[in-house]
Design a protein around this motif. Structure first.
Motif, PDB file in Angstrom:
ATOM      1  N   ARG A  30       0.808  -1.214   0.000  1.00 54.93           N
ATOM      2  CA  ARG A  30       0.000   0.000   0.000  1.00 54.93           C
ATOM      3  C   ARG A  30       0.846   1.272   0.000  1.00 54.93           C
ATOM      4  N   CYS A  66     -14.830  -3.697  -2.531  1.00 54.98           N
ATOM      5  CA  CYS A  66     -13.426  -3.974  -2.187  1.00 54.98           C
ATOM      6  C   CYS A  66     -12.966  -5.267  -2.857  1.00 54.98           C
ATOM      7  N   CYS A  97     -11.391  -6.978   2.085  1.00 54.79           N
ATOM      8  CA  CYS A  97     -10.802  -6.677   3.393  1.00 54.79           C
ATOM      9  C   CYS A  97     -11.589  -5.620   4.168  1.00 54.79           C
ATOM     10  N   ALA A 124     -11.368  -0.773   6.888  1.00 55.43           N
ATOM     11  CA  ALA A 124     -10.528  -1.689   6.103  1.00 55.43           C
ATOM     12  C   ALA A 124      -9.543  -2.401   7.027  1.00 55.43           C
ATOM     13  N   CYS A 132      -5.357  -4.612   3.133  1.00 54.41           N
ATOM     14  CA  CYS A 132      -5.705  -3.499   2.228  1.00 54.41           C
ATOM     15  C   CYS A 132      -4.494  -3.070   1.407  1.00 54.41           C
TER      16      CYS A 132
END
Lengths: 391, 97
Positions: B34, B55, B59, B70, B75
């Motif tokens: 991420r 999503c 998640c 999340a 994520c």
């Protein structure tokens, strides 16, 4: 003593797969492999072999079906050639990396274009790095013997790798040769039923071919290389056991009248038979020349090659495939690389010939050897010579 | 196996790199991929569940008060939840560390 029968080599290869009591055959016909899978289809349809025969729509699906079958623990066989082998290409890496002991006979064929259904080793060389064990055979008997050995090698718990048996298209696949078959009971003992250690099983699920992020991919590749190299010992053990039982002997590199000779010719596949005739003639004329035949292509037999060329001053390698814009013959460049670090090594001269089914006669082999000796004395500004090409 | 996956040597791998523990992919922390994280503003959230539905990682979870959040272990910060949230309750913010 086993009685020999006159039989087309393709049919004999199919009969060998039957003797090995395969469970699944997935296949797509392609010249010059067609008779192998055609005969197997007949055997299964006639109820002579209790196997699932999966006729698929392409070779890509052949190899995919073989992977699935083998993953359940089924003894799996297929055969292909040329473009068919190329269409399987990407799935072949999956078979070896997932350690699925599939056995495949390849009736070697040239690659298009221009379209050629005739034999050479272009197809085999294109799948060199797919991680399969690869064995080249010289005649029909060797094809049958090595298909049987292939199952024993592939399924050995120390190996569990797919095996390719390369037999020259037409030169072997379509000729009728004397072949001796072992008894079914002997084959059953030689290749007993096996258990894949972690098969697909709904009651005990496993993930095969999971994704491997950068932190684990190198480890997965290392283990693959280690396993393929280590399989050489099992292959030699298998050939030894085969020799004990059936009195025919195989080794990674075979020599013919090579003792004490300074000039050696090296071939792979069916050309070895014709080359022997040429060697005999030249020896009869007092010329000190010998022959090496490379049987085991992967894992590459480094130690055996180095041993076999000891004392030789000139080594002439005849390839049946061309690496365009590269060092010429794939076999020759590997042999050069295997010998490069050796303190004492022969000059290695590269010839390419027999492309797309062009014959090389005994006189042709004599010419190659004579020309090779000449190049060793005068040198050459070319990486290789394409034998018999019209200038 | 007691070793973490990124500590396994080539000798630790099973035949054909087979994974023999079902569901072991749940231990794989995709959250490290991420570069942005979603911030959920409960004052704007109407609990419609669009973020949960859209999503792709699956998640987004609902907490005991019914608001969505999340799971940052998984994520990947794709921002689809923020784009689909029509009350504009989700904002993507840069990961600082």
């Amino acid at each position: 003593m086993v009685k020999k029968v006159g039989i087309e080599v393709s049919v004999a290869v199919a009969d060998a797969a039957k003797l090995a009591n395969v469970d699944v055959i997935a296949a797509y016909p392609i010249t010059p492999q067609t008779h192998i899978v055609e005969h197997l289809a007949q055997i299964v349809a006639d109820g002579e072999l209790d196997a699932a025969y999966i006729p698929v729509e392409s070779e890509h699906s052949v190899m995919s079906a073989c992977c699935g079958a083998s993953a359940t623990g089924a003894r799996t066989f297929t055969a292909t050639a040329g473009q068919g082998l190329e269409l399987m290409h990407e799935v072949m890496y999956v078979a070896s990396a997932m350690q699925l002991p599939i056995v495949m006979a390849v009736a070697n064929r040239a690659l298009s274009a221009p379209l050629s259904v005739w034999g050479d080793h272009s197809d085999a060389m294109a799948v060199r790095d797919t991680g399969w064990i690869q064995i080249f055979v010289e005649n029909g008997q060797e094809a049958v013997d090595n298909v049987l050995c292939a199952f024993r090698i592939a399924e050995d718990q120390r190996v569990l790798l797919p095996v390719m048996i390369h037999l020259d298209g037409f030169y072997l696949s379509h000729v009728i040769e004397p072949v001796g078959f072992p008894e079914q009971s002997e084959v059953d003992q030689f290749i007993p039923p096996y258990q894949y250690p972690l098969p697909l099983n709904p009651d005990k699920p496993v993930t095969m071919g999971a994704f491997a992020p950068p932190f684990i991919y190198s480890e997965a590749k290392k283990v693959q290389d280690v396993n393929l190299r280590a399989s050489k010992e099992v292959i030699m053990e298998c050939w030894k056991e085969f020799g004990n039982r059936f009195k025919r002997h195989y080794s990674p590199v075979e020599s013919y009248r090579s003792e004490g000779t300074k000039v050696l010719l090296l071939t792979m596949g069916s050309f070895g038979e014709t080359a022997m005739t040429a060697i005999d003639k030249m020896r009869g004329e007092g010329k000190k020349v010998g022959l090496l035949k490379l049987r085991l292509w992967r894992p590459f037999p480094f130690a055996e090659i180095r041993q076999a060329v000891k004392g030789a001053e000139v080594l002439i390698v005849l390839d049946r495939s061309l690496s365009y814009g590269g060092p010429g013959g794939p076999v020759c460049s590997e042999i050069r690389s295997a010998l490069y670090q050796q303190e004492k090594k022969p000059q290695v001269i590269s010839f390419i010939g027999g492309l797309g089914g062009r014959d090389i006669t005994p006189a042709g082999f004599e010419e190659i050897i004579t020309r090779g000796i000449e190049i060793s004395q005068t040198g050459s500004d070319q990486e290789f010579e394409l034998f018999g090409v019209r200038e | 196996m007691t070793k973490r996956d990124d500590q396994l040597t080539w000798k630790d791998l099973r035949i054909g790199s087979i994974v023999a523990e079902p569901g072991s992919a749940s231990q794989y922390q995709t959250g490290t991929w991420r570069s942005q994280r979603p911030l959920f503003d409960s004052s704007k959230c109407i609990k419609c569940g669009m973020c949960y539905i859209f999503c792709p990682e699956g998640c987004v979870e609902q907490n005991t008060e019914g608001y969505f959040e999340a799971n940052l272990f998984y994520c990947k910060g794709c921002g689809i939840c923020a784009r689909e949230c029509w009350p504009r309750a989700i904002t993507m913010v840069e990961e600082e560390e």
